[in-house]
Design an enzyme around this catalytic site. Structure first.
Site, PDB file in Angstrom:
ATOM      1  CG  ASP A 330      -2.203   0.812   0.942  1.00 51.74           C
ATOM      2  OD1 ASP A 330      -2.173   1.641   0.023  1.00 51.74           O
ATOM      3  OD2 ASP A 330      -3.198   0.648   1.673  1.00 51.74           O
ATOM      4  CD  GLU A 530      -6.487   5.994   2.267  1.00 51.69           C
ATOM      5  OE1 GLU A 530      -5.520   5.725   2.987  1.00 51.69           O
ATOM      6  OE2 GLU A 530      -6.383   6.161   1.033  1.00 51.69           O
TER       7      GLU A 530
HETATM    8  C1  BGC Z   1      -5.119   2.986   0.199  1.00 48.63           C
HETATM    9  C2  BGC Z   1      -5.409   1.886  -0.769  1.00 48.63           C
HETATM   10  C3  BGC Z   1      -5.301   2.395  -2.179  1.00 48.63           C
HETATM   11  C4  BGC Z   1      -3.967   3.039  -2.397  1.00 48.63           C
HETATM   12  C5  BGC Z   1      -3.807   3.638  -3.765  1.00 48.63           C
HETATM   13  C6  BGC Z   1      -3.862   3.714  -0.119  1.00 48.63           C
HETATM   14  O1  BGC Z   1      -3.680   4.805   0.709  1.00 48.63           O
HETATM   15  O2  BGC Z   1      -5.026   2.454   1.505  1.00 48.63           O
HETATM   16  O3  BGC Z   1      -6.686   1.354  -0.537  1.00 48.63           O
HETATM   17  O4  BGC Z   1      -5.507   1.355  -3.085  1.00 48.63           O
HETATM   18  O5  BGC Z   1      -3.766   4.061  -1.463  1.00 48.63           O
HETATM   19  O6  BGC Z   1      -4.561   4.755  -3.928  1.00 48.63           O
HETATM   20  C1  BGC Z   2      -4.219   7.711  -0.942  1.00 49.69           C
HETATM   21  C2  BGC Z   2      -3.870   8.024  -2.344  1.00 49.69           C
HETATM   22  C3  BGC Z   2      -3.937   9.510  -2.407  1.00 49.69           C
HETATM   23  C4  BGC Z   2      -2.949  10.100  -1.420  1.00 49.69           C
HETATM   24  C5  BGC Z   2      -3.199  11.546  -1.190  1.00 49.69           C
HETATM   25  C6  BGC Z   2      -3.068   8.151  -0.074  1.00 49.69           C
HETATM   26  O1  BGC Z   2      -3.172   7.741   1.239  1.00 49.69           O
HETATM   27  O2  BGC Z   2      -4.558   6.388  -0.825  1.00 49.69           O
HETATM   28  O3  BGC Z   2      -4.669   7.400  -3.279  1.00 49.69           O
HETATM   29  O4  BGC Z   2      -3.776  10.010  -3.681  1.00 49.69           O
HETATM   30  O5  BGC Z   2      -2.942   9.519  -0.145  1.00 49.69           O
HETATM   31  O6  BGC Z   2      -2.304  12.333  -1.760  1.00 49.69           O
END
Ligand code: BGC
Ligand code: BGC
Length: 845
Positions: A330, A530
């Protein structure tokens, strides 16, 4: 949002020095950390994938591996993000994959047209197929979070978030949604979906509750294979990974939905058997259905980060379940393994991770990983195994033969995005996902010939009905104009009522001239994603409570009220339930607002058009502090149990519910540093003259010993809801906010959140002004030189402080302001939040 500038050149230099220190390769750790995650009494089932190994593919893999250099192999296991690498940079390395994160888009334009997405996919693909003539050509694999439809893209069909799909109990529909999502992804050239989320969500304070189908393993187990088959096609048939299908990802392995306190990226304390039987329930059926990728979780299991756990990533996934696809990390999550940084983590690869998600850390990570393989810290055999799995997935998906993204079937068929047929599937999903919780005196269904008042801030707000992971990561910063193929809830009601011969009026505040027969009030949570959505209690407590006042007023005027509640989770809404005659939990329905009117309104003759069929896949709390709350608990006492959901014709009256809040359960507004109600409890303001002691502020107003800096209450929206800081220019002085305990805001910094301040300049600064966090001050004078007397917002990316050396795991002072010259500044709020700030904007413009 005000653009602002921060670091001067000197600070930037200091900053690059910090990067070197922070990113120094970790001290060598034992290659295989001691297993503590799962013991022998909790073996996971062996799984037979319906996708068997094809000897021709296996031979091609071995031929390729023999030709690849060490550097080419390392490049395969790294996945940068499109916002941090250009196709030109990519060409030098030819990485194995690329992702478009939630906030990433072509040219940094969140609302870029679909054709730009496809054009960018071509550019990365071309770069991957370039290079010296004697080198192997390995096509890139483009990943994206199409977690409720291809919802990053303007115009795509947006399905209900998974919490709503859980309520449908319809696995055929889930498969169909997977098919539509895959097809729309192929329109823009995306190969790989980071979906489905198989979290079994046990504590609804978690900000990702809506990404899970249910709190109970039964639904997750039932849907996992269906969603995988929808996305990838059924194994053993011609549709498997054929044109129009994409690679699926089961995520986040394992235990993401079971962290203590519902804390995102936290620790899951489950026993080995609970980890397997509750949190792991979706993985065997996903693997059986042929899922080709598994994403490791940010979280830990009994204290050990999943990204460093050999027991989980190799022992369970490979050795016990027999998975032969790839395990992807991740977002910089490997950097959270003890001893690792975002740019160095041999521990993860050695534990069994096959691909690093390294959005912005790819360059150093590549360099460090190459040298770790050279030194033997990462065994060559382990690297080969990771590459083998990545190539296997690419070959199975036909990527070597598919050609440039725009040349593939369905690519560029922009008419398929949000097509009538696809939207009909989404609308069906909306109808099946709504849960009717109250229907006093059988108020519903309504006669379409009535005079209907529609109110509430969710009624004509598509972003709010879609939630996070929609166009932007947080789902914020967009308007209805950004949803050309969608319908708001209000628009759907209007259409239905007009067709039924009635009249519908929209007034967000619930005002009317002609007395309505009924009012529909649409309200709920604002979008989040998130950890930004993590909460301390289940109380629904928006800053703006006007929806409740208006419901009560309408009731007192004798107008029956239908409440439509938009939310990413069950919340304690007893006051709202009491204030309404009918109450519908609509979750986050997505683009098809019309699906709500389908259920609320009868045929002209009063007969039922569409009955409710949704049943709760999450238990609904009786009290705001009642969490975790799950079916099967020993003392299970929900307000509405798992499986609850009224049908038309069933008695739907409810007694008056208690509106008492449990003592101490005032909703903590996470991320808030200072706001309307002052500081969080135990926090304090301190004031200091330069070189002098920091004096705590007692009461609402005061000053430093010399009197150079004074603080007092001022009014913004209410009496003394803001503070005014006045520096008289006699010398430097600082005001700071001290937290009760040092804050760990490392995940906020990693997710690109900002320090956001609502302010008004009353007297322009005469000398430079610096804003500090965690002991580092950044110059922000430019932002305060604009107009005076006007409320504005300033956002400083946390990454600017991190790069200047702040340890984000230990921040005692989340805000300080210093200047030496005359300056008068008012502040109404400060928080750690997601803000639309141009990325990496730390320099003075
Ligand atoms: C998330 C994932 C996601 C990835 C890509 C992460 O922060 O936990 O679920 O697939 O970012 O965006
Ligand atoms: C997310 C990404 C996102 C980024 C924010 C990550 O935690 O999963 O998909 O673009 O944070 O900049």
């Amino acid at each position: 949002m005000v653009r602002f500038g921060l670091l001067g050149a000197a600070a930037l230099m200091a900053c690059s020095a910090c990067t070197t220190v922070a990113d120094a390769p970790a001290a060598p750790a034992p290659a295989f950390p001691a297993a503590n995650a799962v013991s022998a009494d909790a073996r996971w089932p062996g799984v037979r994938s319906r996708v068997s190994q094809d000897p021709r593919i296996e031979t091609r893999i071995e031929v390729l591996l023999r030709r690849m250099s060490l550097e080419e192999k390392v490049a395969q296991i790294i996945q940068p993000d499109i916002s941090s690498i250009t196709p030109e940079e990519y060409r030098q390395y030819r990485f194995g994959s690329i992702l478009a994160g939630g906030n990433s888009s072509p040219g940094g334009n969140e609302t870029a047209p679909a054709r730009e997405w496809l054009a960018l996919a071509d550019r990365f693909w071309e770069a991957s197929m370039d290079g010296p003539a004697d080198r192997p050509r390995i096509p890139v694999m483009w990943g994206i979070d199409a977690v409720h439809g291809h919802a990053n893209i303007v115009g795509a069909t947006i399905f209900p978030q998974n919490i709503g799909l859980g309520a449908t109990r319809n696995r055929d529909l889930i498969r169909r949604i997977g098919e539509v999502t895959a097809l729309e992804m192929q329109v823009t050239g995306a190969d790989w979906d980071f979906s489905p989320t198989l979290a079994v969500v046990r504590d609804d304070r978690w900000g990702r509750t809506y990404e899970g189908f249910s709190e109970d393993p039964e639904i997750v187990r039932d849907y996992a294979g269906a969603m995988v088959e929808g996305l990838q096609g059924r194994p053993g048939t011609a549709e498997f990974l054929a044109p129009g299908r994409v690679i699926a990802t089961a995520k986040h392995f394992a235990g993401d939905g079971g962290t203590a306190g519902g804390r995102d990226q936290g620790d899951n304390p489950s026993t080995p058997a609970e980890l397997r039987d509750i949190h792991g329930a979706g993985y065997p059926p996903a693997i059986e259905a042929g899922v080709q990728a598994i994403m490791a979780s940010f979280s830990s299991v009994r204290g050990e980060k999943v990204h460093g756990s050999r027991e989980l990533l190799t022992g369970i996934i490979r050795e016990q379940m027999g998975f032969d696809g790839l395990v992807v990390g991740d977002w910089n999550a490997h950097g959270q393994v003890p001893g690792c940084t975002n740019s160095s983590c041999p521990q993860s690869i050695n534990a069994g991770l096959d691909m690093f998600m390294a959005p912005d850390s790819w360059r150093e990570l590549y360099r460090n990983t190459v040298s770790q393989v050279r030194s033997g810290e990462i065994p060559m055999a382990r690297l080969d195994e990771a590459v083998r799995r990545i190539l296997r997935v690419k070959l199975r998906a036909g990527l070597f033969e598919r050609g440039r993204p725009s040349s593939r079937p369905y690519a560029g068929r922009f008419d398929l995005l949000g097509s009538a047929e696809h939207r009909a599937v989404a609308r069906q999903a909306v109808r099946e996902s709504l849960v009717l919780l109250k229907n006093q005196g059988s108020l519903l269904p309504l006669r379409p010939g009535s005079n209907v008042l529609v109110a509430g801030d969710g009624a004509d707000n598509i972003a709010k009905q879609a939630g996070g992971w929609t166009i932007s990561w947080q789902g914020t910063g967009v308007t209805n104009a950004d949803f050309p193929n969608a319908q708001s809830i209000w628009a759907g009601i209007e259409e239905t009522v007009r067709a039924g011969g009635g009249t519908a009026t929209f007034s967000p505040e619930g005002r009317y001239t002609r007395r309505p027969d009924v009012a529909i009030v649409v309200f709920g949570e604002n979008p989040y994603a998130e950890f930004v959505g993590d909460r301390q209690t289940l109380q629904f407590s928006p800053a703006d409570r006007s929806h409740l006042e208006l419901m009560r007023r309408l009731r007192s005027e004798g107008i029956p009220v239908v409440a439509v509640f938009l939310s990413g989770r069950p919340l304690w809404v007893n006051p709202e339930i009491n204030a309404s005659n009918a109450f519908v939990a609509a979750f986050l329905p997505g683009s098809e607002g019309g699906g709500i009117a389908d259920l609320l309104f009868a045929n002209r003759d009063g007969s039922v058009r569409h009955d409710f069929r949704g049943r709760l896949s999450y238990s609904w709390p009786r009290r705001a502090d009642q969490t975790p709350l799950n079916r099967g608990d020993a003392d299970y006492d929900p307000l509405f149990a798992y499986g609850y959901g009224l049908r038309y014709g069933q008695p739907g009256d409810l007694p008056a519910l208690s509106e008492d809040l449990p003592a101490g359960a005032a909703a903590g507004n996470d991320g808030l540093i200072y706001g309307r109600s002052g500081l969080p409890s135990g926090w304090r303001f301190t004031l200091a003259d330069q070189g002098g002691p920091a004096m705590p502020l007692i009461g609402n107003s005061g000053g430093t010993p010399s009197g150079r800096l004074r603080i007092a209450g001022v009014d913004r929206r209410a009496q003394e809801d803001a503070r005014q800081l006045s520096w008289d220019g006699a010398g430097a002085a600082t005001v700071q906010i001290e937290a009760a305990q040092p804050l760990d805001i490392s995940r906020e910094a990693n997710g690109e959140l900002s320090l956001v301040i609502d302010y008004r300049v009353d007297t322009a600064p005469a000398a430079p002004v610096a804003i500090g966090l965690g002991g580092v001050q950044l110059p922000v004078t430019g932002a305060f030189r604009g107009a005076t007397g006007e409320w504005r917002t300033l956002a400083i990316p946390l990454s600017c402080f991190a790069r200047a050396g702040v340890d984000m795991r230990q921040v005692s002072v989340p805000l300080s302001i210093t200047t030496a010259g005359r300056f008068v500044l008012s502040i109404s709020a400060a928080r750690i939040a997601s803000a639309q700030v141009p990325q990496n904007r730390c320099e003075q413009p």
